[in-house]
Motif scaffolding. Structure first.
Motif, PDB file in Angstrom:
ATOM      1  N   VAL A 269       9.787  -4.868   0.155  1.00  0.00           N
ATOM      2  CA  VAL A 269       9.824  -6.226   0.707  1.00  0.00           C
ATOM      3  C   VAL A 269       8.420  -6.673   1.094  1.00  0.00           C
ATOM      4  O   VAL A 269       7.557  -5.858   1.410  1.00  0.00           O
ATOM      5  N   HIS A 270       8.222  -7.987   1.037  1.00  0.00           N
ATOM      6  CA  HIS A 270       6.989  -8.624   1.494  1.00  0.00           C
ATOM      7  C   HIS A 270       7.402  -9.699   2.494  1.00  0.00           C
ATOM      8  O   HIS A 270       8.268 -10.518   2.198  1.00  0.00           O
ATOM      9  N   THR A 271       6.780  -9.668   3.685  1.00  0.00           N
ATOM     10  CA  THR A 271       7.088 -10.660   4.703  1.00  0.00           C
ATOM     11  C   THR A 271       5.794 -11.259   5.248  1.00  0.00           C
ATOM     12  O   THR A 271       4.703 -10.734   5.015  1.00  0.00           O
ATOM     13  N   GLU A 272       5.944 -12.317   6.002  1.00  0.00           N
ATOM     14  CA  GLU A 272       4.782 -13.017   6.554  1.00  0.00           C
ATOM     15  C   GLU A 272       3.955 -12.114   7.461  1.00  0.00           C
ATOM     16  O   GLU A 272       2.738 -12.099   7.400  1.00  0.00           O
ATOM     17  N   ASP A 273       4.649 -11.354   8.306  1.00  0.00           N
ATOM     18  CA  ASP A 273       3.955 -10.493   9.269  1.00  0.00           C
ATOM     19  C   ASP A 273       4.907  -9.390   9.730  1.00  0.00           C
ATOM     20  O   ASP A 273       6.063  -9.338   9.308  1.00  0.00           O
TER      21      ASP A 273
ATOM     22  N   ALA B 285       2.600  -8.668   5.310  1.00  0.00           N
ATOM     23  CA  ALA B 285       3.202  -7.366   5.616  1.00  0.00           C
ATOM     24  C   ALA B 285       4.089  -6.944   4.447  1.00  0.00           C
ATOM     25  O   ALA B 285       4.928  -7.712   3.979  1.00  0.00           O
ATOM     26  N   SER B 286       3.867  -5.737   3.981  1.00  0.00           N
ATOM     27  CA  SER B 286       4.695  -5.176   2.909  1.00  0.00           C
ATOM     28  C   SER B 286       5.214  -3.830   3.366  1.00  0.00           C
ATOM     29  O   SER B 286       4.544  -3.109   4.109  1.00  0.00           O
ATOM     30  N   ALA B 287       6.423  -3.488   2.902  1.00  0.00           N
ATOM     31  CA  ALA B 287       7.006  -2.203   3.281  1.00  0.00           C
ATOM     32  C   ALA B 287       8.004  -1.753   2.238  1.00  0.00           C
ATOM     33  O   ALA B 287       8.663  -2.570   1.584  1.00  0.00           O
ATOM     34  N   TYR B 288       8.082  -0.437   2.098  1.00  0.00           N
ATOM     35  CA  TYR B 288       9.184   0.174   1.371  1.00  0.00           C
ATOM     36  C   TYR B 288      10.193   0.564   2.429  1.00  0.00           C
ATOM     37  O   TYR B 288       9.847   1.170   3.447  1.00  0.00           O
ATOM     38  N   ILE B 289      11.428   0.217   2.194  1.00  0.00           N
ATOM     39  CA  ILE B 289      12.489   0.556   3.135  1.00  0.00           C
ATOM     40  C   ILE B 289      13.467   1.467   2.409  1.00  0.00           C
ATOM     41  O   ILE B 289      13.951   1.128   1.325  1.00  0.00           O
ATOM     42  N   THR B 290      13.705   2.634   2.988  1.00  0.00           N
ATOM     43  CA  THR B 290      14.696   3.537   2.419  1.00  0.00           C
ATOM     44  C   THR B 290      15.998   3.339   3.170  1.00  0.00           C
ATOM     45  O   THR B 290      15.999   3.116   4.385  1.00  0.00           O
ATOM     46  N   LEU B 291      17.097   3.406   2.440  1.00  0.00           N
ATOM     47  CA  LEU B 291      18.408   3.207   3.039  1.00  0.00           C
ATOM     48  C   LEU B 291      19.352   4.323   2.638  1.00  0.00           C
ATOM     49  O   LEU B 291      19.356   4.748   1.477  1.00  0.00           O
ATOM     50  N   LYS B 292      20.131   4.785   3.591  1.00  0.00           N
ATOM     51  CA  LYS B 292      21.283   5.631   3.300  1.00  0.00           C
ATOM     52  C   LYS B 292      22.480   4.708   3.391  1.00  0.00           C
ATOM     53  O   LYS B 292      22.603   3.922   4.348  1.00  0.00           O
ATOM     54  N   ILE B 293      23.342   4.782   2.370  1.00  0.00           N
ATOM     55  CA  ILE B 293      24.485   3.869   2.326  1.00  0.00           C
ATOM     56  C   ILE B 293      25.787   4.652   2.169  1.00  0.00           C
ATOM     57  O   ILE B 293      25.788   5.821   1.793  1.00  0.00           O
TER      58      ILE B 293
ATOM     59  N   SER C  16       6.664 -13.178 -16.002  1.00  0.00           N
ATOM     60  CA  SER C  16       6.449 -13.575 -14.617  1.00  0.00           C
ATOM     61  C   SER C  16       4.969 -13.482 -14.266  1.00  0.00           C
ATOM     62  O   SER C  16       4.178 -12.938 -15.021  1.00  0.00           O
ATOM     63  N   ALA C  17       4.651 -13.995 -13.096  1.00  0.00           N
ATOM     64  CA  ALA C  17       3.278 -13.937 -12.595  1.00  0.00           C
ATOM     65  C   ALA C  17       3.137 -12.758 -11.636  1.00  0.00           C
ATOM     66  O   ALA C  17       4.052 -12.465 -10.871  1.00  0.00           O
ATOM     67  N   ARG C  18       2.012 -12.076 -11.684  1.00  0.00           N
ATOM     68  CA  ARG C  18       1.703 -11.054 -10.678  1.00  0.00           C
ATOM     69  C   ARG C  18       1.076 -11.785  -9.502  1.00  0.00           C
ATOM     70  O   ARG C  18       0.076 -12.481  -9.659  1.00  0.00           O
ATOM     71  N   VAL C  19       1.656 -11.615  -8.352  1.00  0.00           N
ATOM     72  CA  VAL C  19       1.250 -12.369  -7.172  1.00  0.00           C
ATOM     73  C   VAL C  19       0.527 -11.465  -6.192  1.00  0.00           C
ATOM     74  O   VAL C  19       0.978 -10.356  -5.905  1.00  0.00           O
ATOM     75  N   ASP C  20      -0.595 -11.937  -5.677  1.00  0.00           N
ATOM     76  CA  ASP C  20      -1.269 -11.256  -4.580  1.00  0.00           C
ATOM     77  C   ASP C  20      -0.509 -11.683  -3.325  1.00  0.00           C
ATOM     78  O   ASP C  20      -0.658 -12.808  -2.845  1.00  0.00           O
ATOM     79  N   GLN C  21       0.351 -10.804  -2.829  1.00  0.00           N
ATOM     80  CA  GLN C  21       1.255 -11.155  -1.729  1.00  0.00           C
ATOM     81  C   GLN C  21       0.503 -11.595  -0.473  1.00  0.00           C
ATOM     82  O   GLN C  21       0.912 -12.536   0.207  1.00  0.00           O
ATOM     83  N   GLU C  22      -0.596 -10.937  -0.172  1.00  0.00           N
ATOM     84  CA  GLU C  22      -1.352 -11.284   1.028  1.00  0.00           C
ATOM     85  C   GLU C  22      -1.915 -12.702   0.928  1.00  0.00           C
ATOM     86  O   GLU C  22      -1.828 -13.491   1.864  1.00  0.00           O
TER      87      GLU C  22
END
Length: 162
Positions: free
Chosen positions: A122-126, A80-88, A68-74
């Motif tokens: 996750v990586h999102t637009e903003d 906007a990037s974030a780690y999201i922790t979840l309790k399930i 795969s390619a390493r992508v510069d997300q910005e």
């Protein structure tokens, strides 16, 4: 059949030990997945046929899962990037995993131990898109009990070339 030859519970054959040449090949391909067989062979000091056979074995054994390619997300518009922790809910991992795989911008997912059950990158637009993703998509999954969002201020690929 001996215990060494039996498949793992996931149906995969047991992993074969990697030697120093295999590890060098993996290191080179992680730095440049587009490297030619000739280049790899020269750098690890084996014939092209040997390098080709080793790479195919690493692919067949599932050691190399793909390229795969390493992508510069910005730069790719994902500011906007974030780690999201979840309790399930207990025993809902497989269901939650399939739901999270469908999320736009989800790039890494792990079942973990500790104060939470799942770690999602996750990586999102903003930030507005990130908020929508968390509040309307992730928290709407019935098996998700709670989430915590950790904004990423800066990222560094540790396996990238210097």
């Amino acid at each position: 059949m001996s215990g060494e030859q039996m498949a793992n519970p996931d149906g995969k054959p047991p992993a074969r030990p990697l030697d120093s040449i295999d590890r060098d090949i993996l290191r080179l391909l992680q730095m440049d997945g587009r490297a030619s067989i000739r280049s790899v062979a020269e750098q690890v000091h084996v014939s092209r046929a040997n390098a080709y056979a080793r790479i195919n074995r690493l692919l067949d054994d599932g050691v190399i899962r793909g390229f795969s390619a390493r992508v510069d997300q910005e730069r790719a518009g994902q500011g906007a990037s974030a780690y999201i922790t979840l309790k399930i809910v207990q025993n809902s991992w497989r269901t939650v995993r399939e739901e999270l795989r469908q999320l736009p911008g989800a790039t890494h997912l792990a079942l973990v131990s500790g104060d939470f059950d799942v770690l999602l990158l996750v990586h999102t637009e903003d930030n507005r898109s990130l908020r929508e993703l968390v509040l309307t998509r992730i928290q709407a999954i019935p098996e998700v009990l709670s989430t915590r969002t950790l904004l990423v201020f800066e990222e560094t690929d540790l396996d990238a070339e210097p």
